[in-house]
Write a protein that holds these residues in place. Structure first.
Motif, PDB file in Angstrom:
ATOM      1  N   LYS A   1       0.827  -1.206   0.000  1.00  0.00           N
ATOM      2  CA  LYS A   1       0.000   0.000   0.000  1.00  0.00           C
ATOM      3  C   LYS A   1       0.861   1.256   0.000  1.00  0.00           C
ATOM      4  O   LYS A   1       0.502   2.266  -0.631  1.00  0.00           O
ATOM      5  CB  LYS A   1      -0.938  -0.010   1.202  1.00  0.00           C
ATOM      6  CG  LYS A   1      -2.068  -1.028   1.089  1.00  0.00           C
ATOM      7  CD  LYS A   1      -2.937  -1.043   2.349  1.00  0.00           C
ATOM      8  CE  LYS A   1      -4.060  -2.071   2.216  1.00  0.00           C
ATOM      9  NZ  LYS A   1      -4.875  -2.139   3.465  1.00  0.00           N
ATOM     10  N   THR A   2       1.990   1.225   0.699  1.00  0.00           N
ATOM     11  CA  THR A   2       2.901   2.371   0.703  1.00  0.00           C
ATOM     12  C   THR A   2       3.414   2.657  -0.703  1.00  0.00           C
ATOM     13  O   THR A   2       3.440   3.808  -1.161  1.00  0.00           O
ATOM     14  CB  THR A   2       4.089   2.113   1.640  1.00  0.00           C
ATOM     15  OG1 THR A   2       3.613   1.900   2.975  1.00  0.00           O
ATOM     16  CG2 THR A   2       5.050   3.298   1.645  1.00  0.00           C
ATOM     17  N   LEU A   3       3.821   1.608  -1.409  1.00  0.00           N
ATOM     18  CA  LEU A   3       4.308   1.762  -2.781  1.00  0.00           C
ATOM     19  C   LEU A   3       3.200   2.254  -3.704  1.00  0.00           C
ATOM     20  O   LEU A   3       3.409   3.193  -4.497  1.00  0.00           O
ATOM     21  CB  LEU A   3       4.868   0.430  -3.288  1.00  0.00           C
ATOM     22  CG  LEU A   3       5.319   0.393  -4.754  1.00  0.00           C
ATOM     23  CD1 LEU A   3       6.428   1.405  -5.008  1.00  0.00           C
ATOM     24  CD2 LEU A   3       5.770  -1.015  -5.142  1.00  0.00           C
ATOM     25  N   LEU A   4       2.020   1.672  -3.611  1.00  0.00           N
ATOM     26  CA  LEU A   4       0.909   2.067  -4.476  1.00  0.00           C
ATOM     27  C   LEU A   4       0.495   3.518  -4.231  1.00  0.00           C
ATOM     28  O   LEU A   4       0.196   4.256  -5.179  1.00  0.00           O
ATOM     29  CB  LEU A   4      -0.282   1.137  -4.260  1.00  0.00           C
ATOM     30  CG  LEU A   4      -0.101  -0.318  -4.707  1.00  0.00           C
ATOM     31  CD1 LEU A   4      -1.296  -1.161  -4.281  1.00  0.00           C
ATOM     32  CD2 LEU A   4       0.095  -0.399  -6.205  1.00  0.00           C
ATOM     33  N   ALA A   5       0.475   3.932  -2.963  1.00  0.00           N
ATOM     34  CA  ALA A   5       0.095   5.303  -2.627  1.00  0.00           C
ATOM     35  C   ALA A   5       1.116   6.298  -3.180  1.00  0.00           C
ATOM     36  O   ALA A   5       0.751   7.373  -3.683  1.00  0.00           O
ATOM     37  CB  ALA A   5      -0.024   5.461  -1.114  1.00  0.00           C
ATOM     38  N   TYR A   6       2.390   5.941  -3.102  1.00  0.00           N
ATOM     39  CA  TYR A   6       3.448   6.814  -3.626  1.00  0.00           C
ATOM     40  C   TYR A   6       3.306   6.961  -5.139  1.00  0.00           C
ATOM     41  O   TYR A   6       3.366   8.082  -5.679  1.00  0.00           O
ATOM     42  CB  TYR A   6       4.822   6.238  -3.271  1.00  0.00           C
ATOM     43  CG  TYR A   6       5.972   7.054  -3.819  1.00  0.00           C
ATOM     44  CD1 TYR A   6       6.474   8.142  -3.112  1.00  0.00           C
ATOM     45  CD2 TYR A   6       6.553   6.741  -5.052  1.00  0.00           C
ATOM     46  CE1 TYR A   6       7.530   8.904  -3.618  1.00  0.00           C
ATOM     47  CE2 TYR A   6       7.602   7.482  -5.561  1.00  0.00           C
ATOM     48  CZ  TYR A   6       8.087   8.561  -4.844  1.00  0.00           C
ATOM     49  OH  TYR A   6       9.132   9.310  -5.349  1.00  0.00           O
TER      50      TYR A   6
END
Length: 359
Positions: free
Chosen positions: A69-74
């Motif tokens: 989720k951190t990668l997708l949000a970035y």
């Protein structure tokens, strides 16, 4: 884009692969060169992360989903998709993670990103090996917590501190309904954390059938650890007394039933009958229990369930239990992990070794 759920079965996974011919090259080897971002993430989790013949704790799965989720949000914030990732994006995301998270969390998230990029290269989604440009922060090895002024504090308790907190596990109970079994459950949880050195995920997955008697007649418990590795732990007499008291309050006999898959620890609040509809205790509930006990005990507020595991290992080594035995009891995959504790203990004893030396 959502983080994919676990595939239901190996057969379903094989059927998906066979039905998606564009994911196979001329030699029928896996090639994700022509897949969508959603397909890539799905297969990254199915093949690159959630490998077959491995079991993962809820805590581990939660961490993987959080990293995704951190990668997708970035990427969403900067209008990027997976195929947009190149050298500049790798370095920018690396700097972002290092700046936003503490070293240990940053290193974990960047390791997830490294595996993501390496999987992409191996499956022809990326033409170059972008993972080589990732630089993870240095983290302090061992059971330490970060503190100010470039110092570290140990994430463990003295025997006195641990007992002080465990004494408050029963005090946490405020409800009148099921007070006795709740107090007994909480006391047993505390004793098992301290005297077994068990991980939180291992503790909450225990069943009534996890316990048995050894050939010598002693009570032991079979624990399913990381990677599906099973180990057997001896239950000390003091902990055994708490166990049988708890069993009696829950309507269990004194004879172990190996086939029982009912959870050892379960929610009892607001239940008229504690023996009905047993919902397994969650990690969140265990964490709250420890935090409430720590607050009542008035000790260090950052204490978590895992601190008892560190305390267990240190106590054994300080009392000269052999390193290899401690490794097996703790379920460490590598003895070097156990040795980190021993090195710290030996460092603390250096002054004792020299106090009788004359110069």
């Amino acid at each position: 884009m959502n983080v994919p759920a676990l595939l239901s079965s190996h057969d379903a996974f094989l059927q998906q692969l066979q039905s998606r011919q564009h994911l196979l090259d001329d030699t029928r080897n896996l090639s994700l060169a022509n897949c969508t971002d959603e397909e890539f993430l799905e297969y990254f989790f199915a093949i690159g992360i959630l490998k077959e013949n491995r079991t993962f704790s809820p805590h581990t799965l939660k961490a993987y989903r959080s990293d995704a989720k951190t990668l997708l949000a970035y990427l969403a914030e900067y209008g990027l998709d997976f195929r947009s990732i190149g050298f500049p994006e790798v370095k920018a995301f690396n700097r972002f993670i290092t700046a936003q998270y503490k070293p240990k969390s940053a290193a974990r998230k960047l390791e997830f990103f490294r595996r993501f990029l390496e999987f992409g290269f191996n499956t022809h989604f990326y033409a170059t090996r972008l993972a080589v440009w990732i630089q993870k922060p240095l983290i302090q090895k061992g059971h330490v917590a970060e503190s100010g002024e470039n110092r570290t504090s140990l994430r463990e308790l003295s025997s006195y501190e641990a007992r002080q907190i465990i004494d408050c596990f029963a005090t946490v109970v405020q409800a009148d309904r099921n007070r006795a079994p709740l107090e007994a459950r909480n006391r047993l949880i505390g004793m098992m954390l301290l005297t077994l050195g068990i991980r939180s995920s291992e503790l909450i997955q225990l069943n009534w059938g996890s316990f048995r008697r050894s050939r010598q007649g002693d009570v032991v418990v079979d624990v399913l650890g990381k990677g599906g590795k099973q180990r057997t732990l001896p239950v000390l007499k003091e902990t055994e007394q708490f166990l049988f008291h708890y069993r009696s309050l829950c309507g269990e006999s004194s004879t172990f039933q190996a086939e029982s898959t009912e959870p050892l620890f379960f929610s009892m609040y607001n239940k008229k009958d504690v023996t009905a509809n047993k919902k397994r205790l969650s990690y969140a509930a265990l964490y709250k229990l420890v935090k409430d006990a720590v607050r009542i005990a008035g000790t260090r507020p950052d204490v978590s369930p895992h601190w008892f595991r560190h305390t267990f290992v240190t106590n054994l080594l300080e009392q000269d239990v052999p390193l290899a035995v401690v490794k097996d009891l703790a379920g460490h995959a590598d003895i070097s992990t156990t040795n980190l504790y021993l090195e710290r203990i030996q460092e603390d004893r250096m002054h004792d070794h020299l106090k009788n030396v004359k110069f």
